[in-house]
Design a protein around this motif. Sequence first.
Motif, PDB file in Angstrom:
ATOM      1  N   ALA A  30       0.890  -1.282  -0.096  1.00 30.08           N
ATOM      2  CA  ALA A  30       0.156   0.089   0.062  1.00 30.08           C
ATOM      3  C   ALA A  30       0.855   0.957  -0.074  1.00 30.08           C
ATOM      4  O   ALA A  30       0.813   2.259  -0.800  1.00 30.08           O
ATOM      5  N   ALA A  34       0.753   3.856  -3.226  1.00 32.17           N
ATOM      6  CA  ALA A  34       0.257   5.191  -2.620  1.00 32.17           C
ATOM      7  C   ALA A  34       1.462   6.327  -3.037  1.00 32.17           C
ATOM      8  O   ALA A  34       0.947   7.351  -3.896  1.00 32.17           O
ATOM      9  N   ARG A  35       2.622   5.935  -2.958  1.00 31.49           N
ATOM     10  CA  ARG A  35       3.670   6.898  -3.480  1.00 31.49           C
ATOM     11  C   ARG A  35       3.830   7.177  -4.874  1.00 31.49           C
ATOM     12  O   ARG A  35       4.324   8.050  -5.252  1.00 31.49           O
ATOM     13  N   GLY A  37       0.771   7.004  -6.598  1.00 32.79           N
ATOM     14  CA  GLY A  37      -0.234   7.725  -6.933  1.00 32.79           C
ATOM     15  C   GLY A  37      -1.349   6.590  -7.289  1.00 32.79           C
ATOM     16  O   GLY A  37      -2.339   6.938  -8.046  1.00 32.79           O
ATOM     17  N   TYR A  38      -1.290   5.468  -6.827  1.00 33.57           N
ATOM     18  CA  TYR A  38      -2.444   4.311  -6.895  1.00 33.57           C
ATOM     19  C   TYR A  38      -3.288   4.405  -5.726  1.00 33.57           C
ATOM     20  O   TYR A  38      -2.857   4.651  -4.525  1.00 33.57           O
ATOM     21  N   GLU A  39      -4.679   4.160  -6.104  1.00 32.57           N
ATOM     22  CA  GLU A  39      -5.477   4.401  -4.986  1.00 32.57           C
ATOM     23  C   GLU A  39      -6.163   2.894  -4.554  1.00 32.57           C
ATOM     24  O   GLU A  39      -6.458   2.226  -5.596  1.00 32.57           O
ATOM     25  N   PRO A  40      -6.585   2.800  -3.318  1.00 31.08           N
ATOM     26  CA  PRO A  40      -7.138   1.571  -2.911  1.00 31.08           C
ATOM     27  C   PRO A  40      -8.700   1.454  -3.600  1.00 31.08           C
ATOM     28  O   PRO A  40      -9.415   2.291  -3.685  1.00 31.08           O
ATOM     29  N   ILE A  41      -8.909   0.131  -3.643  1.00 29.39           N
ATOM     30  CA  ILE A  41     -10.369  -0.174  -4.263  1.00 29.39           C
ATOM     31  C   ILE A  41     -10.446  -1.656  -3.733  1.00 29.39           C
ATOM     32  O   ILE A  41      -9.707  -2.375  -3.475  1.00 29.39           O
ATOM     33  N   VAL A 104      -6.876   5.751 -14.557  1.00 28.57           N
ATOM     34  CA  VAL A 104      -7.347   5.525 -13.394  1.00 28.57           C
ATOM     35  C   VAL A 104      -6.458   4.203 -12.885  1.00 28.57           C
ATOM     36  O   VAL A 104      -6.313   3.347 -13.362  1.00 28.57           O
ATOM     37  N   LYS A 105      -5.535   4.919 -11.637  1.00 27.49           N
ATOM     38  CA  LYS A 105      -4.506   3.999 -11.202  1.00 27.49           C
ATOM     39  C   LYS A 105      -5.093   3.548  -9.758  1.00 27.49           C
ATOM     40  O   LYS A 105      -5.522   4.102  -8.916  1.00 27.49           O
ATOM     41  N   LEU A 106      -5.498   2.167  -9.840  1.00 24.44           N
ATOM     42  CA  LEU A 106      -5.972   1.504  -8.564  1.00 24.44           C
ATOM     43  C   LEU A 106      -5.064   0.430  -7.976  1.00 24.44           C
ATOM     44  O   LEU A 106      -4.238  -0.464  -8.681  1.00 24.44           O
ATOM     45  N   TYR A 108      -5.570  -3.037  -4.960  1.00 21.92           N
ATOM     46  CA  TYR A 108      -6.395  -3.954  -4.196  1.00 21.92           C
ATOM     47  C   TYR A 108      -5.510  -5.055  -3.445  1.00 21.92           C
ATOM     48  O   TYR A 108      -4.640  -5.500  -3.961  1.00 21.92           O
TER      49      TYR A 108
END
Length: 414
Positions: A30, A34-35, A37-41, A104-106, A108
């Motif tokens: 994570a 996050a560093r 720029g990917y976001e959690p889903i 969109v960068k995700l 999981y």
Amino acid sequence: MASKYQAPRGTFDVLPDTARARARIEGAAAAIFARAGYEPISTPAFEDTELFERGVGRSTDIVRKEMFTFEDKGGRSITLRPEGTAPICRAYLEHGMHKLAQPVKLFYAGPFFRHERPQAGRYRQFHQVGLEAIGTDSPLADAEAIMLLADLLAELGVPGVELRLGSLGSLEARRAYLEELKSHLRANQGDLSKDVRERIDINPLRAFDSDDEGTQSVMASAPTIVEHLEGDDAEHFATVRGLLDAAGIAYEIDPTLVRGLDYYTRTIFSFVCEGLGAQSEVGGGGRYDGLIEQLGGPPTPAVGWAAGIERILLALGEEGEAPRRDAFLAVADETQRQRALALASELRHAGLAVEVDLAERSLKGQLKHADRIGARRVLILEADGGAQLRDMKSGEQRPVEPGRLLEEIGGARP
Ligand code: AMP
């Protein structure tokens, strides 16, 4: 004390030591994601069966043999998710994410389910961390995705990792290549395993993965798609390689690399760890430029990967770290129970890991218990409001002033 109930075949309980090791992996992932720029889903553990049939592909082993599929009470066909990409693409379309800034960068993490033959590194419920960059066809996204998985494995200290890289070309190039491959397979039918022979038309690529000797010798002379890449496909692959070279990521081109899901186009990759034996892949993925369209959306190129948490743990040979225990609060007198609980709460608020006796043991019993759970220090609360600090290793014990508790116990942290 064993009961007749056990975790179902191919599943396992995650006990505290392993749970801590897993949390470390998920936490490292994570932070790295996050560093960048990917976001959690997070998507549901089950989906409509058709999503996987269309997304993963009806000819794949996953859809043909490995899905946990059942009918719900309303008669709908439901499947426990065998992988994470098709559900995320479904969510991308369902929530109109094409209107957001692209890509969109995700990322999981969670459980996945495949009805496979259980063995070391292969389970029926397993866990993956993964990421997807949806809405760009640039080779930069392929290279970044690969670099992030390389970073994660390096940061976790996974030993002996090798990166294999291949390309399947665009959907059209792949179609043309598959015809050529099928001709080669048909011309050598007699030497193929029954399983491969029966699937020449539906899934010829899997022949590269076969462990049958006859099939392997046929595949040794089979045309490979990497040799056949042309135009934009060849350029895309060359650019990805150049970007990885520039980033100092070592890889080996593997012209026979295939993956068990139908949606891949162009770049595919696999991180293997030799120490793992038969199930040697720790993580892998690739580009899937046709998947979102396949699910009814607009043409939307994307790239992503997933890594298996159990495989990473096996590769690390990790038993898990011991929990942090700064102190155990014991009472020398029953009147001090209330004080112990209140003090524990106060010390915890200050960030210390502190436990109290929850079983009303004698002082001797409390010290024995503190030793058993690995507490390094015990603070013994006395009836007169005083306290003694005991070092469990040396057995040394000395009085401490109530005003200095935080420093004394905090200072004991390893
Ligand atoms: P895949 O979704 O098939 O591309 O697999 C991605 C990663 O998930 C693999 O590299 C493995 O680390 C892990 N994985 C896949 N299937 C299993 C399984 N049955 N048991 C444990 N890990 C798995």
